[in-house]
Write a protein that holds these residues in place. Structure first.
Motif, PDB file in Angstrom:
ATOM      1  N   GLU A 103       0.570  -1.310   0.002  1.00 40.16           N
ATOM      2  CA  GLU A 103       0.401  -0.276  -0.272  1.00 40.16           C
ATOM      3  C   GLU A 103       0.688   1.214   0.204  1.00 40.16           C
ATOM      4  OE1 GLU A 103      -2.840   0.693   2.692  1.00 40.16           O
ATOM      5  OE2 GLU A 103      -3.541  -1.486   1.898  1.00 40.16           O
ATOM      6  N   LEU A 104       2.016   0.893   0.418  1.00 35.03           N
ATOM      7  CA  LEU A 104       2.771   2.305   0.547  1.00 35.03           C
ATOM      8  C   LEU A 104       3.740   2.604  -0.175  1.00 35.03           C
ATOM      9  CD1 LEU A 104       3.246   4.657   3.086  1.00 35.03           C
ATOM     10  CD2 LEU A 104       6.089   3.601   2.812  1.00 35.03           C
ATOM     11  N   ILE A 155      -6.645   4.174  -0.153  1.00 35.20           N
ATOM     12  CA  ILE A 155      -5.422   5.074  -1.121  1.00 35.20           C
ATOM     13  C   ILE A 155      -4.516   4.546  -0.436  1.00 35.20           C
ATOM     14  CG2 ILE A 155      -4.854   7.810  -0.590  1.00 35.20           C
ATOM     15  CD1 ILE A 155      -7.863   7.359  -2.012  1.00 35.20           C
ATOM     16  N   THR A 156      -3.969   4.080  -1.266  1.00 32.87           N
ATOM     17  CA  THR A 156      -2.122   3.669  -1.795  1.00 32.87           C
ATOM     18  C   THR A 156      -1.423   4.884  -1.539  1.00 32.87           C
ATOM     19  OG1 THR A 156      -1.839   3.366  -3.818  1.00 32.87           O
ATOM     20  CG2 THR A 156      -2.928   1.897  -2.705  1.00 32.87           C
ATOM     21  N   ARG A 157      -0.004   4.716  -1.361  1.00 36.93           N
ATOM     22  CA  ARG A 157       1.629   5.483  -1.202  1.00 36.93           C
ATOM     23  C   ARG A 157       0.532   6.838  -0.452  1.00 36.93           C
ATOM     24  NH1 ARG A 157       1.814   7.932  -6.810  1.00 36.93           N
ATOM     25  NH2 ARG A 157      -0.340   7.079  -7.416  1.00 36.93           N
ATOM     26  N   ILE A 158       0.084   6.556   0.914  1.00 40.89           N
ATOM     27  CA  ILE A 158       0.210   7.207   2.131  1.00 40.89           C
ATOM     28  C   ILE A 158       0.620   6.186   3.491  1.00 40.89           C
ATOM     29  CG2 ILE A 158      -2.088   9.055   0.941  1.00 40.89           C
ATOM     30  CD1 ILE A 158      -3.538   7.074   2.847  1.00 40.89           C
ATOM     31  N   GLU A 159       0.668   7.234   4.604  1.00 35.40           N
ATOM     32  CA  GLU A 159       0.841   6.164   6.019  1.00 35.40           C
ATOM     33  C   GLU A 159      -0.956   5.773   6.330  1.00 35.40           C
ATOM     34  OE1 GLU A 159       1.281   3.799   8.520  1.00 35.40           O
ATOM     35  OE2 GLU A 159      -0.480   5.797   8.697  1.00 35.40           O
ATOM     36  N   VAL A 181      10.558  12.283  -0.652  1.00 37.54           N
ATOM     37  CA  VAL A 181       9.767  10.720   0.112  1.00 37.54           C
ATOM     38  C   VAL A 181       8.330  10.603  -0.667  1.00 37.54           C
ATOM     39  CG1 VAL A 181       8.862   9.018   1.043  1.00 37.54           C
ATOM     40  CG2 VAL A 181      11.204   8.837   1.161  1.00 37.54           C
ATOM     41  N   HIS A 230       8.682   9.071  -4.171  1.00 41.10           N
ATOM     42  CA  HIS A 230       7.824   7.699  -3.888  1.00 41.10           C
ATOM     43  C   HIS A 230       6.528   7.576  -3.253  1.00 41.10           C
ATOM     44  CE1 HIS A 230      12.223   8.109  -2.840  1.00 41.10           C
ATOM     45  NE2 HIS A 230      12.193   7.115  -4.186  1.00 41.10           N
ATOM     46  N   LEU A 231       5.314   9.079  -3.633  1.00 40.42           N
ATOM     47  CA  LEU A 231       4.354   8.904  -2.656  1.00 40.42           C
ATOM     48  C   LEU A 231       3.223   9.497  -3.565  1.00 40.42           C
ATOM     49  CD1 LEU A 231       4.619   8.716   1.200  1.00 40.42           C
ATOM     50  CD2 LEU A 231       4.956   6.915  -0.330  1.00 40.42           C
ATOM     51  N   LEU A 266       4.280   9.066  -9.041  1.00 41.05           N
ATOM     52  CA  LEU A 266       3.624   8.319  -9.855  1.00 41.05           C
ATOM     53  C   LEU A 266       1.799   8.764 -10.545  1.00 41.05           C
ATOM     54  CD1 LEU A 266       4.557   4.874  -8.782  1.00 41.05           C
ATOM     55  CD2 LEU A 266       5.377   6.641 -10.545  1.00 41.05           C
ATOM     56  N   LEU A 318      -6.490  10.776  -6.381  1.00 35.78           N
ATOM     57  CA  LEU A 318      -5.325  10.275  -5.972  1.00 35.78           C
ATOM     58  C   LEU A 318      -5.105  11.522  -5.723  1.00 35.78           C
ATOM     59  CD1 LEU A 318      -4.765   7.133  -7.399  1.00 35.78           C
ATOM     60  CD2 LEU A 318      -5.919   7.658  -5.092  1.00 35.78           C
ATOM     61  N   HIS A 340      -3.437  12.918  -2.500  1.00 36.37           N
ATOM     62  CA  HIS A 340      -1.777  13.202  -2.215  1.00 36.37           C
ATOM     63  C   HIS A 340      -1.710  14.544  -1.653  1.00 36.37           C
ATOM     64  CE1 HIS A 340      -1.398   8.694  -4.197  1.00 36.37           C
ATOM     65  NE2 HIS A 340      -1.794   8.328  -2.340  1.00 36.37           N
TER      66      HIS A 340
END
Lengths: 808, 561
Positions: free
Chosen positions: A577-578, B11-15, B108, B112-113, B116, B529, B533
């Motif tokens: 997920e991250l 929701i990805t690319r998050i904490e 980061v 990375h988050l 994309l 997103l 994001h």
């Protein structure tokens, strides 16, 4: 669970050390003594100053809390507390191991020049008080004889009189010939008199001192120092009100007393069936073992067994073997006596069965006799007789483990043993009660080793060990080549391969692997690089449950191989997920595709705890609102392996810390599985994640795991043992205050609450962030984050453990 | 009007565990939005009854991404409660670690988050490396790692990867989506830096570890100061730190900032339409003192994009309410008094949010009853508007280079731009703070801890640690009674931004920023997103609760529908 052990001797320490291995148990020793538990067997050494208190202090696991100067006076079994005059100790389980009190024939508490012989204080009194005195020892048993032997070796006493009430020494069963022999040996010292059939009838006192002793037979001893060695009574006065007692506290075969939460072992315990009371260290530790097993839910029972004992005296060798059913009063007992010069073998036989053997300076094979007793085999007197001259094994050196002199000599020669420590892999002699350790050392020193022969032997051993290793490496490489037909490893250059493939050096191996360039011979580097690069990629699903993403964040800081190489070359991190590109439907479709296409092949890495409260609804993932638990179950069912990453996934970690608001548990518990690979840490060092994964990539199997399912190569190191500040601990150089001079010099942080002694991990060896630092290096100390939730309930503070437990 | 509901979860690319639900009309324009935190852990409940000195190590575990932020805020809250003032060296070391985290976190986040959402990796495969090299020079005189050979290597690495057939993390991305605007060459440049940034973030982590032992979850703070005294006396360690930061500064000025300008160029239209703009309320608490006076960040409150009027920030005006959150007691309360017990009303049977009732574990913090946006954007807005000498030069330089106006930053792209500017200036001020530290040590101030006798500290007290941290204003509030923690509460940046609606139906910042957004393809809600994001969500932080009574710690109810 909190286990309180009352007592301060070998049994208490044996129990405490064994129990403290269980991380969930808090173990407390409550002792009435002012010194930490020590080994009473070696008290003699304190009398003649051949040993110090430190030398006989027993090793205790640092997790065990010790409360000294607490004489327990009562047990409150309803409130589950034991009480001393100053304190109360709550217990969940109580173990009584108080041993016994020495008997004296009259009250000597206010007499300066009289003592018993049981404690450090007694020894101090004796050592100080006997100088230039006429020492009187009352008693005939082992204690009295050992003391006599000690005093004999020391010229402090003016005279020594052993007053014996009856006409025997050691034991009523001992034959007159042996008694006479022992007496002759002792009385060869002109200071010593052994006085049979006598007793003290009067003593004259002045200002708290006995200045004259009068005996039944009219002996007058002036200016005496009196020592009672007349026997012992179980030390259980405090338990009489609460527990069923006879002579000792009555216990069943599990060493459980009349209260199921209270156990009693050692000299304080009396078996309800048969009335047996232990007297020897081996018996006490066996009972301790039974009690521990019962606490762990197992059910081995204590049965008195054949005991083997030796008298610890230097002047002669003495061995005693007793069958559990030996009854000295049985009229059918017969004695067979074989003697030759100063050697006497005494066999007590009953209906053709051997019941007891007492040997002086004997060479007899005691193990053979022991097995005769154990098997209840009929005896062959001829064997005894012919055995008389047999001396293959020599004398018995270690009575606990039944090791004879010649057996030891053979071991010492064969393995070229030059020290006690080197003996350990080959023999346990001298390691149970420790009584004979000195003899064993003397034997090692006295056994000549032919350096040439030893070297040759060593070479031969090394060669065969190396052959074994090579065979293992060949097997590994063959397996590797089977798995990776496109990337064959060369079977040549085995010497280099050895260093990195040999499993026992796994740690070094992964350090070299994980440092990528591997610092190996260039040929070999090429081979492994080829092997690891472009492997068939292993699909990985990384689930984040009740977590903080700390492990993911740590993972992207991995180096050697770097995370980009790792992601692009070695692993197929298909769901994370991250990091993953897709969200929502896109990510969930990707997940479904892996579950379907790679069923049984993917590795599942789980980060975070699993909340079970609220039917698992404290965590929901995906458009359908699947609970974390349901998702985990679904994904885990098709995984080739499941890795629980981080302390939360291990046992709930901080999320499960008291009062565990969401009912969080670790992955293994949530899935009811025992095959989950645990990599606890908060967060786990990426080196340990990557190393474990690379091992799997190369061999399709995981590295060897310990009993908590953690890879041994990373978790078999106690932080304290490998700590850069360990030298300061040993020198007792401690930081006492943040930022003090010690802190500037990098001294030990134990007093500031470092929990390195309680934590098993390789942090001190590999450090964090590419070896930059770790919590001890920055002067904070370890809090055992890899030990799971216990760390957050007990260790995550800057105080030594003792202080914390005052709150209970 | 016919509307349709879309659920995006996870929701990805998050904490953390975040769900977004949006309602779109026939033209695929978002009319309503709901942001929902889907995980509850109760760290604050765990903190109750513990020794206040122990709060730091546990509160730190609120989040593994902003990890040092919670550690520091928690320890500072306890220090404030006890009236303990830490020595200057300790404050500097804490600042060095926190500001390094800003830089690490921002890099980061962007690469990375977030990137994309804008960078199409498949398009980069078709780029001409020679042209890409030239293209990079349009945004920077000496672009970071920009040789043709290097770009070819990157391209080859990616091509091999894609050819191997397993896309791993990049599988099921939105590749080819019409909202991707960068040219193949631009995509390659950004992908190049995506990979380089992996190394850079690792390096900054090393710098953090020099003083903090490790990261994530550093371990060098104690109530009264820091433990890493030996490090400040070791010139080698100080030097290592400086050299890493120097490298990072190179990366920021030669990659991060130029990449951001490139992004602005490509998406200028979305900036003009105000895509992702929220209410225009911004809040900052300021902080990070300079030795020569003044602070790095300014405090203040801006309402409705009115940059001419900056209200002073007053922490006592913060309240939290739970009318739409899964807790009992809907009324707004001050964080010290926060009284909430989980009250879970579940999801609908089909798994969707019950959008008319309670729908998230995130509470709704309000300032004077109003929604606030916090974070780099708020800090840059407030600092610039208050004419901060620490901020203005950086903002002006960037605005000139990108031809952005102040209002343009209040957009999806603009939030990222503000973050990049902040990373740049934090990096520079790290050098200043390090020289302060060296000066102190040079003149024999080696103190890193303020002595106190714990037993003689007050048995009852309360205190707060309020800091600007990478994602915005973070407040930890502790109430001590009888020497133990009686009440603990964290009001976290993401709680502000990811806030749900409140009793007055005011939307949270995420929700507000989504209204009016048009989706090109509702089955691939890339635009959502992007905007979400741009806030850099961190949900583990956001969800929290405290039960002030301290008695029923694990009570929860499931309401019947």
């Amino acid at each position: 669970m909190r286990i309180v052990i009352v007592g301060g001797g070998i049994a208490a320490v044996y129990l405490a050390n064994a129990l403290s291995i269980q991380p969930q148990w808090e173990v407390v020793i409550v002792s009435e003594e002012e010194f930490p538990p020590y080994d009473r067997i070696h008290l003699c050494g304190l009398v003649d100053h051949s040993k110090t208190l430190d030398a006989i202090t027993l090793h205790l696991n640092p997790r065990v809390r010790v409360e000294l100067n607490q004489k327990i006076t009562a047990i409150d079994s309803t409130a589950k507390r034991v009480l001393s005059d100053h304190a109360a100790f709550h217990y969940d389980k109580l173990i009584i191991a108080t041993g016994s009190n020495p008997k004296s024939l009259f009250d000597i508490s206010h007499i300066d020049n009289a003592a018993t012989f049981r404690s450090v204080h007694d020894c101090e009194r004796i050592a100080k008080g006997m100088v230039d005195k006429n020492v009187v020892i009352v008693g005939a048993g082992p204690i009295a004889l050992e003391l006599l032997d000690t005093l004999m070796k020391n010229d402090a006493a003016k005279t020594i009189t052993l007053i014996v009430r009856s006409d025997y020494l050691y034991s009523r069963e001992l034959n007159p010939l042996s008694i006479a022999l022992i007496r002759t040996i002792f009385e060869s010292d002109p200071r010593i008199t052994i006085d049979f059939n006598d007793a003290i009838v009067d003593r004259e006192l002045l200002e708290g001192k006995i200045y004259r002793i009068l005996t039944k037979k009219g002996r007058v001893i002036e200016d005496p120092f009196l020592i009672f060695g007349v026997g012992i009574d179980p030390n259980i006065a405090f338990a009489r009100e609460t527990l069923a007692c006879d002579k000792g506290v009555l216990v069943n075969a599990f060493m459980q007393t009349s209260d199921e939460n209270i156990y009693c072992v050692g000299e304080a315990a009396q078996l309800r069936e048969g009335g047996f009371i232990a007297g020897r260290v081996k018996e006490c530790t066996m009972q301790a073992h039974v009690a521990i097993a019962h606490l762990l839910g197992k059910e081995p029972q204590f049965k008195p067994a054949v005991t083997m004992d030796g008298l610890k005296v230097g002047s002669f060798l003495f061995a005693d073997l007793t069958a559990p059913d030996f009854n000295p009063k049985d009229p059918h007992n017969e004695t067979i006596l074989l003697s030759h010069a100063d050697r006497i073998d005494q066999y007590i036989v009953n209906n053709d069965r051997l019941k007891r053997f007492i040997g002086i300076n004997t060479n007899t094979n005691l193990l053979k006799l022991k097995s005769l007793m154990e098997q209840d085999d009929p005896i062959d007197v001829g064997y005894f007789y012919s055995n008389r001259v047999m001396s293959e094994n020599g004398r018995l050196v270690c009575s606990c483990e039944g090791v004879h002199e010649q057996e030891l000599v053979k071991i010492i020669r064969e393995h070229g043993v030059t020290s006690f420590a080197e003996l350990e892999p080959f023999s346990t002699a001298g390691r149970t009660c420790g009584r004979c350790k000195h003899d064993v050392c003397a034997l090692i020193a006295a056994t000549p080793i032919d350096p040439k022969e030893a070297l040759e032997r060593k070479r031969a051993q090394e060669a065969s060990a190396k052959e074994g290793k090579l065979a293992m490496v060949r097997e590994r490489i063959a397996k590797y080549n089977r798995i990776h037909p496109q990337n064959q490893l060369s079977g040549e250059n085995l010497q280099e391969a050895l260093d990195s493939f040999e499993m026992r050096h796994e740690f070094n191996r992964w350090i070299s692997m994980v440092t990528a360039s591997m610092h190996l011979h260039p040929d070999y580097e090429e081979v492994v690089k080829e092997g690891v690069t472009n492997l068939n990629k292993i699909p990985i699903i990384w689930l984040e449950l009740s977590d903080c993403s700390g492990n993911s964040e740590a993972f992207i800081k991995t180096s050697h191989p770097t995370v980009d190489d790792l992601i692009l070359k070695y692993l197929s991190l298909d769901y994370h997920e991250l990091l993953m590109a897709g969200s929502g439907d896109q990510s969930e479709t990707a997940l479904d595709a892996i579950l379907h296409n790679d069923h049984g092949a993917y590795i599942l890495i789980v980060e975070g705890a699993v909340p079970l409260g609220l039917e698992g609804k404290f965590l929901r993932i995906g458009a359908k609102g699947e609970t974390g638990l349901a998702l985990l179950e679904r994904v885990a069912s098709g995984a080739a392996a499941v890795i629980a990453l981080g302390s939360c996934a291990y046992d709930g970690g901080v999320v499960a810390a008291a009062p565990n608001p969401t009912g969080a548990v670790g992955v293994a518990q949530a899935l009811h599985r025992t095959d989950i690979i645990n990599l606890p840490g908060c967060p786990t060092n990426p080196i340990n994640v990557v190393g474990t994964l690379l091992h799997y990539i190369m061999f399709e199997e995981f590295p060897k795991l310990d009993e908590k399912n953690r890879p041994q190569w990373a978790y078999s190191f106690r932080i304290h043992d490998n700590c850069e500040r360990r030298g300061h601990y040993d020198m007792e150089e401690f930081v006492r205050e943040w930022g003090d001079e010690g802190a500037k010099k990098g001294w030990c942080l134990f007093q500031m609450g470092c929990k390195g002694p309680y934590a098993n991990l390789n942090c001190s060896l590999v450090k964090f962030n590419e070896g930059t630092s770790w919590p001890v290096q920055v002067g904070h100390g370890c809090f055992g984050c890899g030990e799971g939730k216990i760390a957050f309930d007990h260790y995550a503070n800057n105080r030594p453990l003792e202080e914390k437990s005052d709150e209970n | 009007m016919k509307t349709k509901k879309i659920i995006i979860d996870p929701i990805t690319r998050i904490e953390g565990h975040l769900r977004i639900e949006v309602e779109i009309d026939e033209d695929n324009i978002i009319r309503e939005a709901w942001a929902s935190g889907q995980l509850f852990r109760g760290i604050e409940t765990i903190l109750q009854g513990r020794d206040p000195r122990d709060a730091g190590l546990i509160a730190q575990r609120i989040c593994g991404v902003c990890t040092n932020a919670h550690y520091r805020a928690s320890i500072s809250a306890v220090e404030e409660a006890y009236g303990i003032v830490i020595p200057p060296n300790a404050e500097i070391i804490r600042n060095l670690v926190t500001l390094s985290l800003f830089v690490q976190d921002h890099i980061v986040h962007y690469y990375h988050l977030h990137s994309l959402d804008y960078v199409d990796i498949t398009s980069a495969l078709g780029a001409s490396c020679a042209k890409a090299q030239e293209e990079a020079h349009r945004y920077c005189a000496s672009p970071y790692r920009n040789s043709v050979e290097h770009l070819e290597n990157v391209q080859e690495k990616l091509t091999n990867y894609v050819k191997a057939g397993r896309l791993g993390l990049f599988a099921n991305g939105y590749w080819g989506h019409e909202a991707y605007r960068l040219t193949p060459e631009q995509n390659l440049i950004q992908m190049n830096h995506y990979l380089e940034a992996l190394t850079i973030q690792r390096d900054i982590s090393k710098a953090i570890a020099i003083f903090a032992g490790k990261t994530p979850h550093p371990q060098n703070l104690v109530v009264g100061g820091v433990t890493s005294v030996a490090e400040i006396l070791n010139p080698q360690r100080l030097n290592d730190f400086l050299f890493i930061i120097k490298e990072v500064r190179e990366f920021i000025s030669r990659a991060y900032i130029p990449d951001m300008v490139m992004m602005i160029d490509a998406y200028r239209e979305s900036i003009h339409t105000g895509e992702g703009r929220a209410s225009g309320n911004f809040m900052g608490c300021g902080g990070y003192r300079f030795s020569h006076g003044g602070t790095l960040f300014e405090s203040g409150v801006i309402k409705g994009h009115n940059f001419d009027r900056i209200d002073p920030f007053d922490a006592t005006k913060i309240t939290e309410e739970a009318s739409r959150s899964w807790y009992e007691n809907d009324a707004p309360l001050s964080p010290y008094e926060g009284e909430t017990t989980p009250f879970y009303t579940d999801l609908n049977d089909d798994g969707s949010l019950k959008t008319h009732g309670k729908y998230t574990w995130v509470k709704a913090p309000r300032y004077e009853g109003e929604v606030m946006e916090v974070g780099p954007l708020a800090r840059m807005m407030i600092g610039y508007s208050k004419n901060s000498p620490a901020i203005v030069p950086y903002m002006e330089a960037f605005m000139k280079r990108s031809t952005m106006k102040l209002i343009d930053f209040s957009t999806t792209i603009g939030r990222n731009a503000a973050r990049a500017v902040e990373a740049q200036l934090c990096c520079d001020y790290l050098f200043d703070m390090m020289s302060d530290l060296i000066e102190n040590v040079k003149y024999f101030d080696e103190t890193t801890w303020s002595k106190y006798v714990f037993e003689s500290l007050p048995q009852s007290s309360q205190g707060a640690g309020i800091f600007e941290v990478p994602r915005g204003v973070l407040g930890h509030f502790v109430k001590i009674e009888g020497g133990k923690i009686a009440n603990y509460q964290a009001v976290v940046p993401t709680t502000w931004n990811a806030s749900p609606k409140d009793a007055r139906n005011q939307r949270g910042a995420y929700e507000a920023s989504l209204i009016g957004l048009r989706l090109a393809d509702p089955t691939q809600p890339l635009e959502v997103l992007r905007t979400i994001h741009s806030f850099d969500p961190c949900l583990a932080c956001a969800v929290h609760v405290i039960d002030a009574t301290g008695k029923e710690l694990a009570r929860y109810k499931i309401a019947t529908p």
